[in-house]
Design a protein around this motif. Structure first.
Motif, short mmCIF file in Angstrom:
data_model
loop_
_atom_site.label_atom_id
_atom_site.label_comp_id
_atom_site.label_asym_id
_atom_site.label_seq_id
_atom_site.Cartn_x
_atom_site.Cartn_y
_atom_site.Cartn_z
N PRO A 144 0.82 -1.28 -0.12
CA PRO A 144 -0.20 -0.44 -0.34
C PRO A 144 0.77 1.05 0.05
O PRO A 144 1.56 1.16 1.01
CB PRO A 144 -0.91 -0.08 1.10
CG PRO A 144 -0.76 -1.56 1.35
CD PRO A 144 0.69 -2.22 1.19
N ILE A 145 0.31 2.05 -0.96
CA ILE A 145 1.26 3.95 -0.45
C ILE A 145 0.00 4.73 0.36
O ILE A 145 -1.36 4.86 -0.13
CB ILE A 145 1.31 4.60 -2.16
CG1 ILE A 145 1.72 2.86 -2.85
CG2 ILE A 145 2.32 5.95 -2.07
CD1 ILE A 145 2.86 2.86 -2.59
N LEU A 146 0.35 5.16 0.79
CA LEU A 146 -0.15 6.21 1.52
C LEU A 146 0.61 7.74 1.34
O LEU A 146 1.88 7.94 1.50
CB LEU A 146 0.04 6.67 3.09
CG LEU A 146 -0.77 7.61 4.04
CD1 LEU A 146 -2.13 7.27 3.77
CD2 LEU A 146 -0.27 6.63 5.38
N PHE A 248 -8.66 3.46 -0.65
CA PHE A 248 -9.30 2.97 -2.17
C PHE A 248 -8.27 1.94 -1.95
O PHE A 248 -7.90 1.38 -1.63
CB PHE A 248 -8.93 4.03 -2.68
CG PHE A 248 -9.30 5.42 -2.71
CD1 PHE A 248 -10.98 5.71 -4.07
CD2 PHE A 248 -9.66 6.60 -2.80
CE1 PHE A 248 -11.62 6.97 -3.87
CE2 PHE A 248 -9.52 7.81 -2.90
CZ PHE A 248 -11.04 7.81 -3.39
N ILE A 249 -9.40 0.77 -3.04
CA ILE A 249 -8.56 -0.84 -3.36
C ILE A 249 -8.53 -0.27 -4.74
O ILE A 249 -9.32 0.38 -5.83
CB ILE A 249 -9.80 -1.22 -2.79
CG1 ILE A 249 -9.92 -2.09 -1.73
CG2 ILE A 249 -9.30 -2.77 -3.65
CD1 ILE A 249 -10.54 -3.50 -1.94
N LEU A 277 -4.84 6.37 0.92
CA LEU A 277 -3.99 5.93 1.28
C LEU A 277 -5.06 3.97 -0.02
O LEU A 277 -6.20 4.53 -0.25
CB LEU A 277 -4.79 4.52 2.82
CG LEU A 277 -3.75 3.29 2.59
CD1 LEU A 277 -2.95 2.99 3.54
CD2 LEU A 277 -4.61 2.73 3.85
N ALA A 278 -3.68 4.00 -0.51
CA ALA A 278 -3.99 3.41 -2.15
C ALA A 278 -3.76 2.11 -2.07
O ALA A 278 -2.80 1.87 -1.33
CB ALA A 278 -3.36 3.94 -3.18
N MET A 279 -4.52 1.09 -1.35
CA MET A 279 -4.74 0.00 -1.64
C MET A 279 -4.44 -1.20 -2.92
O MET A 279 -4.86 -0.67 -3.45
CB MET A 279 -5.71 -0.58 -0.36
CG MET A 279 -5.52 0.21 0.95
SD MET A 279 -7.15 -0.39 2.45
CE MET A 279 -8.36 0.49 1.09
N HIS A 280 -4.28 -1.77 -2.88
CA HIS A 280 -4.11 -2.96 -4.14
C HIS A 280 -5.32 -4.45 -4.49
O HIS A 280 -5.16 -4.79 -3.22
CB HIS A 280 -2.54 -2.88 -4.41
CG HIS A 280 -1.95 -1.65 -5.06
ND1 HIS A 280 -1.99 -0.82 -5.77
CD2 HIS A 280 -1.36 -1.69 -3.86
CE1 HIS A 280 -1.62 0.53 -5.06
NE2 HIS A 280 -0.80 -0.24 -4.15
N ASN A 281 -5.93 -4.21 -5.38
CA ASN A 281 -6.76 -5.68 -5.25
C ASN A 281 -5.44 -6.93 -6.19
O ASN A 281 -4.95 -6.14 -6.93
CB ASN A 281 -7.23 -5.48 -6.39
CG ASN A 281 -8.13 -6.51 -7.08
OD1 ASN A 281 -8.09 -7.69 -6.97
ND2 ASN A 281 -9.81 -6.31 -7.17
#
Length: 284
Positions: A144-146, A248-249, A277-281
Protein backbone atom coordinates in the motif's frame (compact mmCIF):
# COMPACT_ATOMS: atom_id res chain seq x y z
CA UNK A 1 6.51 -7.63 15.68
CA UNK A 2 8.26 -4.61 14.18
CA UNK A 3 6.62 -2.75 11.34
CA UNK A 4 8.72 -1.97 8.26
CA UNK A 5 7.83 1.35 6.65
CA UNK A 6 9.48 2.92 3.60
CA UNK A 7 9.81 6.71 3.51
CA UNK A 8 10.94 8.03 0.10
CA UNK A 9 12.36 11.56 0.26
CA UNK A 10 13.72 14.19 -2.10
CA UNK A 11 14.48 16.39 0.95
CA UNK A 12 11.55 18.70 0.15
CA UNK A 13 9.41 20.09 2.97
CA UNK A 14 6.50 17.89 1.95
CA UNK A 15 8.58 14.71 2.05
CA UNK A 16 9.80 15.62 5.56
CA UNK A 17 6.19 16.21 6.59
CA UNK A 18 5.30 12.73 5.32
CA UNK A 19 8.09 11.29 7.47
CA UNK A 20 6.72 13.08 10.53
CA UNK A 21 3.20 11.89 9.70
CA UNK A 22 4.43 8.29 9.60
CA UNK A 23 6.18 8.78 12.96
CA UNK A 24 2.91 10.01 14.47
CA UNK A 25 0.82 7.25 12.88
CA UNK A 26 3.09 4.57 14.34
CA UNK A 27 4.04 6.40 17.52
CA UNK A 28 2.94 3.58 19.83
CA UNK A 29 4.46 0.74 17.83
CA UNK A 30 7.92 -0.64 17.16
CA UNK A 31 9.00 0.31 13.66
CA UNK A 32 11.94 0.15 11.32
CA UNK A 33 11.73 3.18 9.05
CA UNK A 34 13.76 3.08 5.83
CA UNK A 35 14.39 6.58 4.47
CA UNK A 36 15.09 6.26 0.75
CA UNK A 37 16.57 8.83 -1.61
CA UNK A 38 16.68 7.80 -5.25
CA UNK A 39 19.14 9.89 -7.24
CA UNK A 40 20.40 10.29 -10.76
CA UNK A 41 23.31 12.32 -12.03
CA UNK A 42 21.80 14.44 -14.81
CA UNK A 43 18.50 16.11 -15.55
CA UNK A 44 17.60 13.18 -17.79
CA UNK A 45 17.03 9.96 -15.85
CA UNK A 46 17.39 7.81 -18.98
CA UNK A 47 20.78 9.34 -19.78
CA UNK A 48 21.84 8.85 -16.18
CA UNK A 49 20.87 5.18 -16.05
CA UNK A 50 22.39 4.35 -19.45
CA UNK A 51 25.57 6.39 -19.52
CA UNK A 52 26.74 7.27 -16.02
CA UNK A 53 28.63 4.82 -13.89
CA UNK A 54 30.10 4.78 -10.38
CA UNK A 55 33.41 6.59 -10.43
CA UNK A 56 32.39 9.31 -12.88
CA UNK A 57 32.45 12.85 -11.51
CA UNK A 58 28.75 13.51 -12.12
CA UNK A 59 27.73 10.21 -10.53
CA UNK A 60 29.90 10.68 -7.45
CA UNK A 61 28.67 14.26 -6.98
CA UNK A 62 25.03 13.16 -7.15
CA UNK A 63 25.73 10.26 -4.79
CA UNK A 64 27.44 12.57 -2.28
CA UNK A 65 24.54 15.03 -2.39
CA UNK A 66 22.13 12.15 -1.77
CA UNK A 67 24.12 10.79 1.17
CA UNK A 68 24.58 14.24 2.71
CA UNK A 69 20.85 14.94 2.39
CA UNK A 70 20.00 11.64 4.07
CA UNK A 71 22.48 12.35 6.87
CA UNK A 72 20.77 15.70 7.51
CA UNK A 73 17.33 14.07 7.66
CA UNK A 74 18.64 11.33 9.95
CA UNK A 75 20.21 13.89 12.30
CA UNK A 76 17.02 15.97 12.34
CA UNK A 77 15.01 12.93 13.44
CA UNK A 78 17.39 11.26 15.87
CA UNK A 79 18.57 14.47 17.56
CA UNK A 80 15.05 15.75 18.04
CA UNK A 81 13.85 15.92 21.65
CA UNK A 82 10.72 14.02 20.63
CA UNK A 83 12.64 11.06 19.18
CA UNK A 84 10.69 7.85 19.84
CA UNK A 85 12.69 4.98 21.42
CA UNK A 86 10.40 2.49 19.65
CA UNK A 87 11.48 3.79 16.25
CA UNK A 88 14.60 2.79 14.38
CA UNK A 89 15.71 4.71 11.27
CA UNK A 90 17.91 3.50 8.44
CA UNK A 91 18.93 5.49 5.35
CA UNK A 92 19.28 4.18 1.80
CA UNK A 93 20.79 6.06 -1.14
CA UNK A 94 20.10 4.42 -4.48
CA UNK A 95 20.95 5.24 -8.10
CA UNK A 96 17.75 4.39 -9.92
CA UNK A 97 14.43 5.75 -11.14
CA UNK A 98 11.85 6.37 -8.42
CA UNK A 99 9.45 3.54 -9.28
CA UNK A 100 12.08 0.79 -9.61
CA UNK A 101 13.91 2.12 -6.57
CA UNK A 102 10.82 1.92 -4.38
CA UNK A 103 9.82 -1.49 -5.75
CA UNK A 104 13.27 -2.94 -5.11
CA UNK A 105 13.39 -1.79 -1.48
CA UNK A 106 9.82 -2.97 -0.84
CA UNK A 107 10.84 -6.45 -2.00
CA UNK A 108 14.29 -6.52 -0.44
CA UNK A 109 13.26 -5.24 3.00
CA UNK A 110 9.77 -6.80 3.09
CA UNK A 111 8.18 -3.35 3.45
CA UNK A 112 4.53 -3.30 4.53
CA UNK A 113 3.71 0.31 3.62
CA UNK A 114 5.16 3.28 1.74
CA UNK A 115 4.49 6.74 3.19
CA UNK A 116 5.45 9.66 0.98
CA UNK A 117 4.74 13.31 0.28
CA UNK A 118 2.58 14.39 -2.62
CA UNK A 119 4.80 17.22 -3.80
CA UNK A 120 8.49 17.49 -4.44
CA UNK A 121 10.89 20.35 -4.97
CA UNK A 122 9.01 21.42 -8.09
CA UNK A 123 6.06 22.55 -5.94
CA UNK A 124 3.00 23.56 -7.91
CA UNK A 125 -0.20 25.08 -6.57
CA UNK A 126 -2.20 23.56 -9.42
CA UNK A 127 -2.71 20.25 -7.64
CA UNK A 128 -1.97 18.81 -4.23
CA UNK A 129 -0.64 15.64 -5.82
CA UNK A 130 2.52 15.79 -7.91
CA UNK A 131 3.00 13.49 -10.87
CA UNK A 132 5.51 11.32 -8.99
CA UNK A 133 3.04 10.53 -6.20
CA UNK A 134 0.32 9.64 -8.72
CA UNK A 135 2.74 7.45 -10.65
CA UNK A 136 3.90 5.64 -7.49
CA UNK A 137 0.29 4.97 -6.40
CA UNK A 138 -0.45 3.48 -9.79
CA UNK A 139 2.74 1.53 -10.51
CA UNK A 140 4.00 0.32 -7.13
CA UNK A 141 1.56 -2.48 -6.47
CA UNK A 142 3.54 -4.72 -4.12
CA UNK A 143 2.41 -2.81 -1.01
CA UNK A 144 0.00 0.00 0.00
CA UNK A 145 0.96 3.63 -0.59
CA UNK A 146 -0.02 6.40 1.83
CA UNK A 147 0.44 9.86 0.33
CA UNK A 148 0.46 12.94 2.57
CA UNK A 149 -0.48 16.35 1.12
CA UNK A 150 1.49 19.43 2.12
CA UNK A 151 -1.52 20.85 4.02
CA UNK A 152 -2.35 17.67 5.95
CA UNK A 153 -2.43 17.85 9.73
CA UNK A 154 0.00 15.57 11.56
CA UNK A 155 -2.43 13.68 13.77
CA UNK A 156 -4.08 10.30 14.08
CA UNK A 157 -7.19 10.04 11.90
CA UNK A 158 -10.58 10.01 13.60
CA UNK A 159 -12.56 9.28 10.44
CA UNK A 160 -11.40 7.46 7.32
CA UNK A 161 -13.58 7.72 4.21
CA UNK A 162 -13.73 4.53 2.16
CA UNK A 163 -15.59 5.04 -1.15
CA UNK A 164 -16.89 1.89 -2.83
CA UNK A 165 -19.42 0.82 -5.45
CA UNK A 166 -19.56 -2.62 -3.74
CA UNK A 167 -18.56 -4.35 -6.98
CA UNK A 168 -15.33 -5.54 -5.36
CA UNK A 169 -15.09 -9.02 -3.89
CA UNK A 170 -13.45 -7.77 -0.69
CA UNK A 171 -10.49 -9.65 0.77
CA UNK A 172 -9.27 -9.41 4.35
CA UNK A 173 -5.62 -9.36 3.26
CA UNK A 174 -6.31 -6.40 0.96
CA UNK A 175 -8.02 -4.34 3.66
CA UNK A 176 -5.79 -5.22 6.60
CA UNK A 177 -3.88 -1.91 6.49
CA UNK A 178 -7.11 0.10 6.53
CA UNK A 179 -8.31 -2.05 9.43
CA UNK A 180 -5.02 -1.64 11.33
CA UNK A 181 -4.90 2.14 10.88
CA UNK A 182 -8.51 2.47 12.06
CA UNK A 183 -7.85 0.18 15.01
CA UNK A 184 -4.67 1.91 16.21
CA UNK A 185 -6.25 5.35 15.77
CA UNK A 186 -9.64 4.40 17.21
CA UNK A 187 -11.05 5.84 13.99
CA UNK A 188 -14.44 5.38 12.40
CA UNK A 189 -14.58 4.17 8.78
CA UNK A 190 -17.18 6.05 6.74
CA UNK A 191 -18.08 3.69 3.88
CA UNK A 192 -19.27 5.94 1.08
CA UNK A 193 -21.44 4.71 -1.79
CA UNK A 194 -21.91 7.26 -4.59
CA UNK A 195 -24.63 6.14 -6.98
CA UNK A 196 -27.60 7.03 -9.11
CA UNK A 197 -29.14 3.61 -8.60
CA UNK A 198 -31.97 3.30 -6.10
CA UNK A 199 -31.37 -0.31 -5.22
CA UNK A 200 -28.39 -2.60 -4.72
CA UNK A 201 -28.23 -5.87 -6.63
CA UNK A 202 -27.44 -9.30 -5.22
CA UNK A 203 -23.71 -9.07 -5.94
CA UNK A 204 -23.44 -5.76 -4.12
CA UNK A 205 -25.39 -7.07 -1.13
CA UNK A 206 -23.07 -10.08 -0.89
CA UNK A 207 -19.98 -7.88 -1.04
CA UNK A 208 -21.40 -5.62 1.68
CA UNK A 209 -21.80 -8.67 3.92
CA UNK A 210 -18.18 -9.62 3.21
CA UNK A 211 -17.07 -6.11 4.10
CA UNK A 212 -19.00 -6.23 7.36
CA UNK A 213 -17.24 -9.48 8.29
CA UNK A 214 -13.80 -8.02 7.51
CA UNK A 215 -14.44 -4.83 9.51
CA UNK A 216 -15.89 -6.61 12.54
CA UNK A 217 -14.36 -5.23 15.73
CA UNK A 218 -13.88 -1.64 14.55
CA UNK A 219 -16.25 1.28 14.12
CA UNK A 220 -17.81 1.82 10.69
CA UNK A 221 -20.94 3.31 9.15
CA UNK A 222 -22.46 3.22 5.66
CA UNK A 223 -23.32 6.42 3.78
CA UNK A 224 -24.97 6.90 0.38
CA UNK A 225 -24.84 9.96 -1.86
CA UNK A 226 -26.86 10.31 -5.05
CA UNK A 227 -24.56 11.88 -7.63
CA UNK A 228 -22.98 11.45 -11.04
CA UNK A 229 -19.64 12.92 -9.95
CA UNK A 230 -17.47 10.67 -7.81
CA UNK A 231 -14.73 13.27 -7.46
CA UNK A 232 -16.83 16.21 -6.29
CA UNK A 233 -18.91 13.98 -4.01
CA UNK A 234 -15.81 12.71 -2.21
CA UNK A 235 -14.52 16.27 -1.86
CA UNK A 236 -17.81 17.54 -0.43
CA UNK A 237 -18.23 14.57 1.91
CA UNK A 238 -14.69 14.83 3.32
CA UNK A 239 -14.80 18.60 3.77
CA UNK A 240 -18.30 18.71 5.27
CA UNK A 241 -17.47 16.07 7.88
CA UNK A 242 -13.88 17.10 8.58
CA UNK A 243 -12.69 13.57 7.73
CA UNK A 244 -8.98 12.83 8.16
CA UNK A 245 -8.09 10.26 5.48
CA UNK A 246 -9.43 8.71 2.28
CA UNK A 247 -8.75 5.05 1.42
CA UNK A 248 -9.23 3.27 -1.92
CA UNK A 249 -8.79 -0.18 -3.32
CA UNK A 250 -6.71 0.50 -6.41
CA UNK A 251 -7.88 -1.79 -9.18
CA UNK A 252 -5.39 -1.92 -12.02
CA UNK A 253 -6.54 -0.12 -15.16
CA UNK A 254 -9.70 1.13 -13.46
CA UNK A 255 -8.82 3.09 -10.33
CA UNK A 256 -6.61 5.67 -11.98
CA UNK A 257 -8.58 5.42 -15.18
CA UNK A 258 -11.74 6.56 -13.41
CA UNK A 259 -10.79 8.67 -10.41
CA UNK A 260 -7.22 9.88 -10.73
CA UNK A 261 -6.85 10.45 -14.45
CA UNK A 262 -6.04 14.01 -15.47
CA UNK A 263 -7.80 16.41 -15.17
CA UNK A 264 -9.88 14.50 -12.59
CA UNK A 265 -6.85 14.14 -10.35
CA UNK A 266 -6.67 17.93 -10.12
CA UNK A 267 -10.33 18.17 -9.13
CA UNK A 268 -10.05 15.79 -6.20
CA UNK A 269 -6.47 16.47 -5.11
CA UNK A 270 -6.67 20.25 -5.27
CA UNK A 271 -9.40 20.29 -2.64
CA UNK A 272 -8.39 17.37 -0.44
CA UNK A 273 -5.97 18.18 2.35
CA UNK A 274 -6.01 14.74 3.91
CA UNK A 275 -3.76 11.71 3.32
CA UNK A 276 -4.87 9.12 0.77
CA UNK A 277 -4.26 5.41 1.28
CA UNK A 278 -4.03 3.47 -1.99
CA UNK A 279 -4.47 -0.26 -1.37
CA UNK A 280 -4.32 -2.83 -4.12
CA UNK A 281 -6.49 -5.54 -5.55
CA UNK A 282 -4.16 -8.52 -5.17
CA UNK A 283 -5.52 -10.27 -8.27
CA UNK A 284 -3.88 -7.57 -10.42
Amino acid sequence: MRHKILLPTDFSKNSIKAINYARELYKNEYCDFYILNVFWATGNILDSLLNLKPGSELYETAKLNSENGLASVFDMITMNDSANPKHNFKVISQFNNVIDGIKSIVDKKDIEMVVMGTKGKTHSSATAFGSTAIYVMEKVRNCPILVVPADAEIKLPKEIVFPSNFRTNFKQRELKHLYNIAQKSNANIAILHITKEEKLDKEQEENINLLKEILEGISYKFHTLSSNSIQSSINVFVKSRGSDMVAFINKKHSFFGSIFSSPMVKEISYHLKVPILAMHNLKN
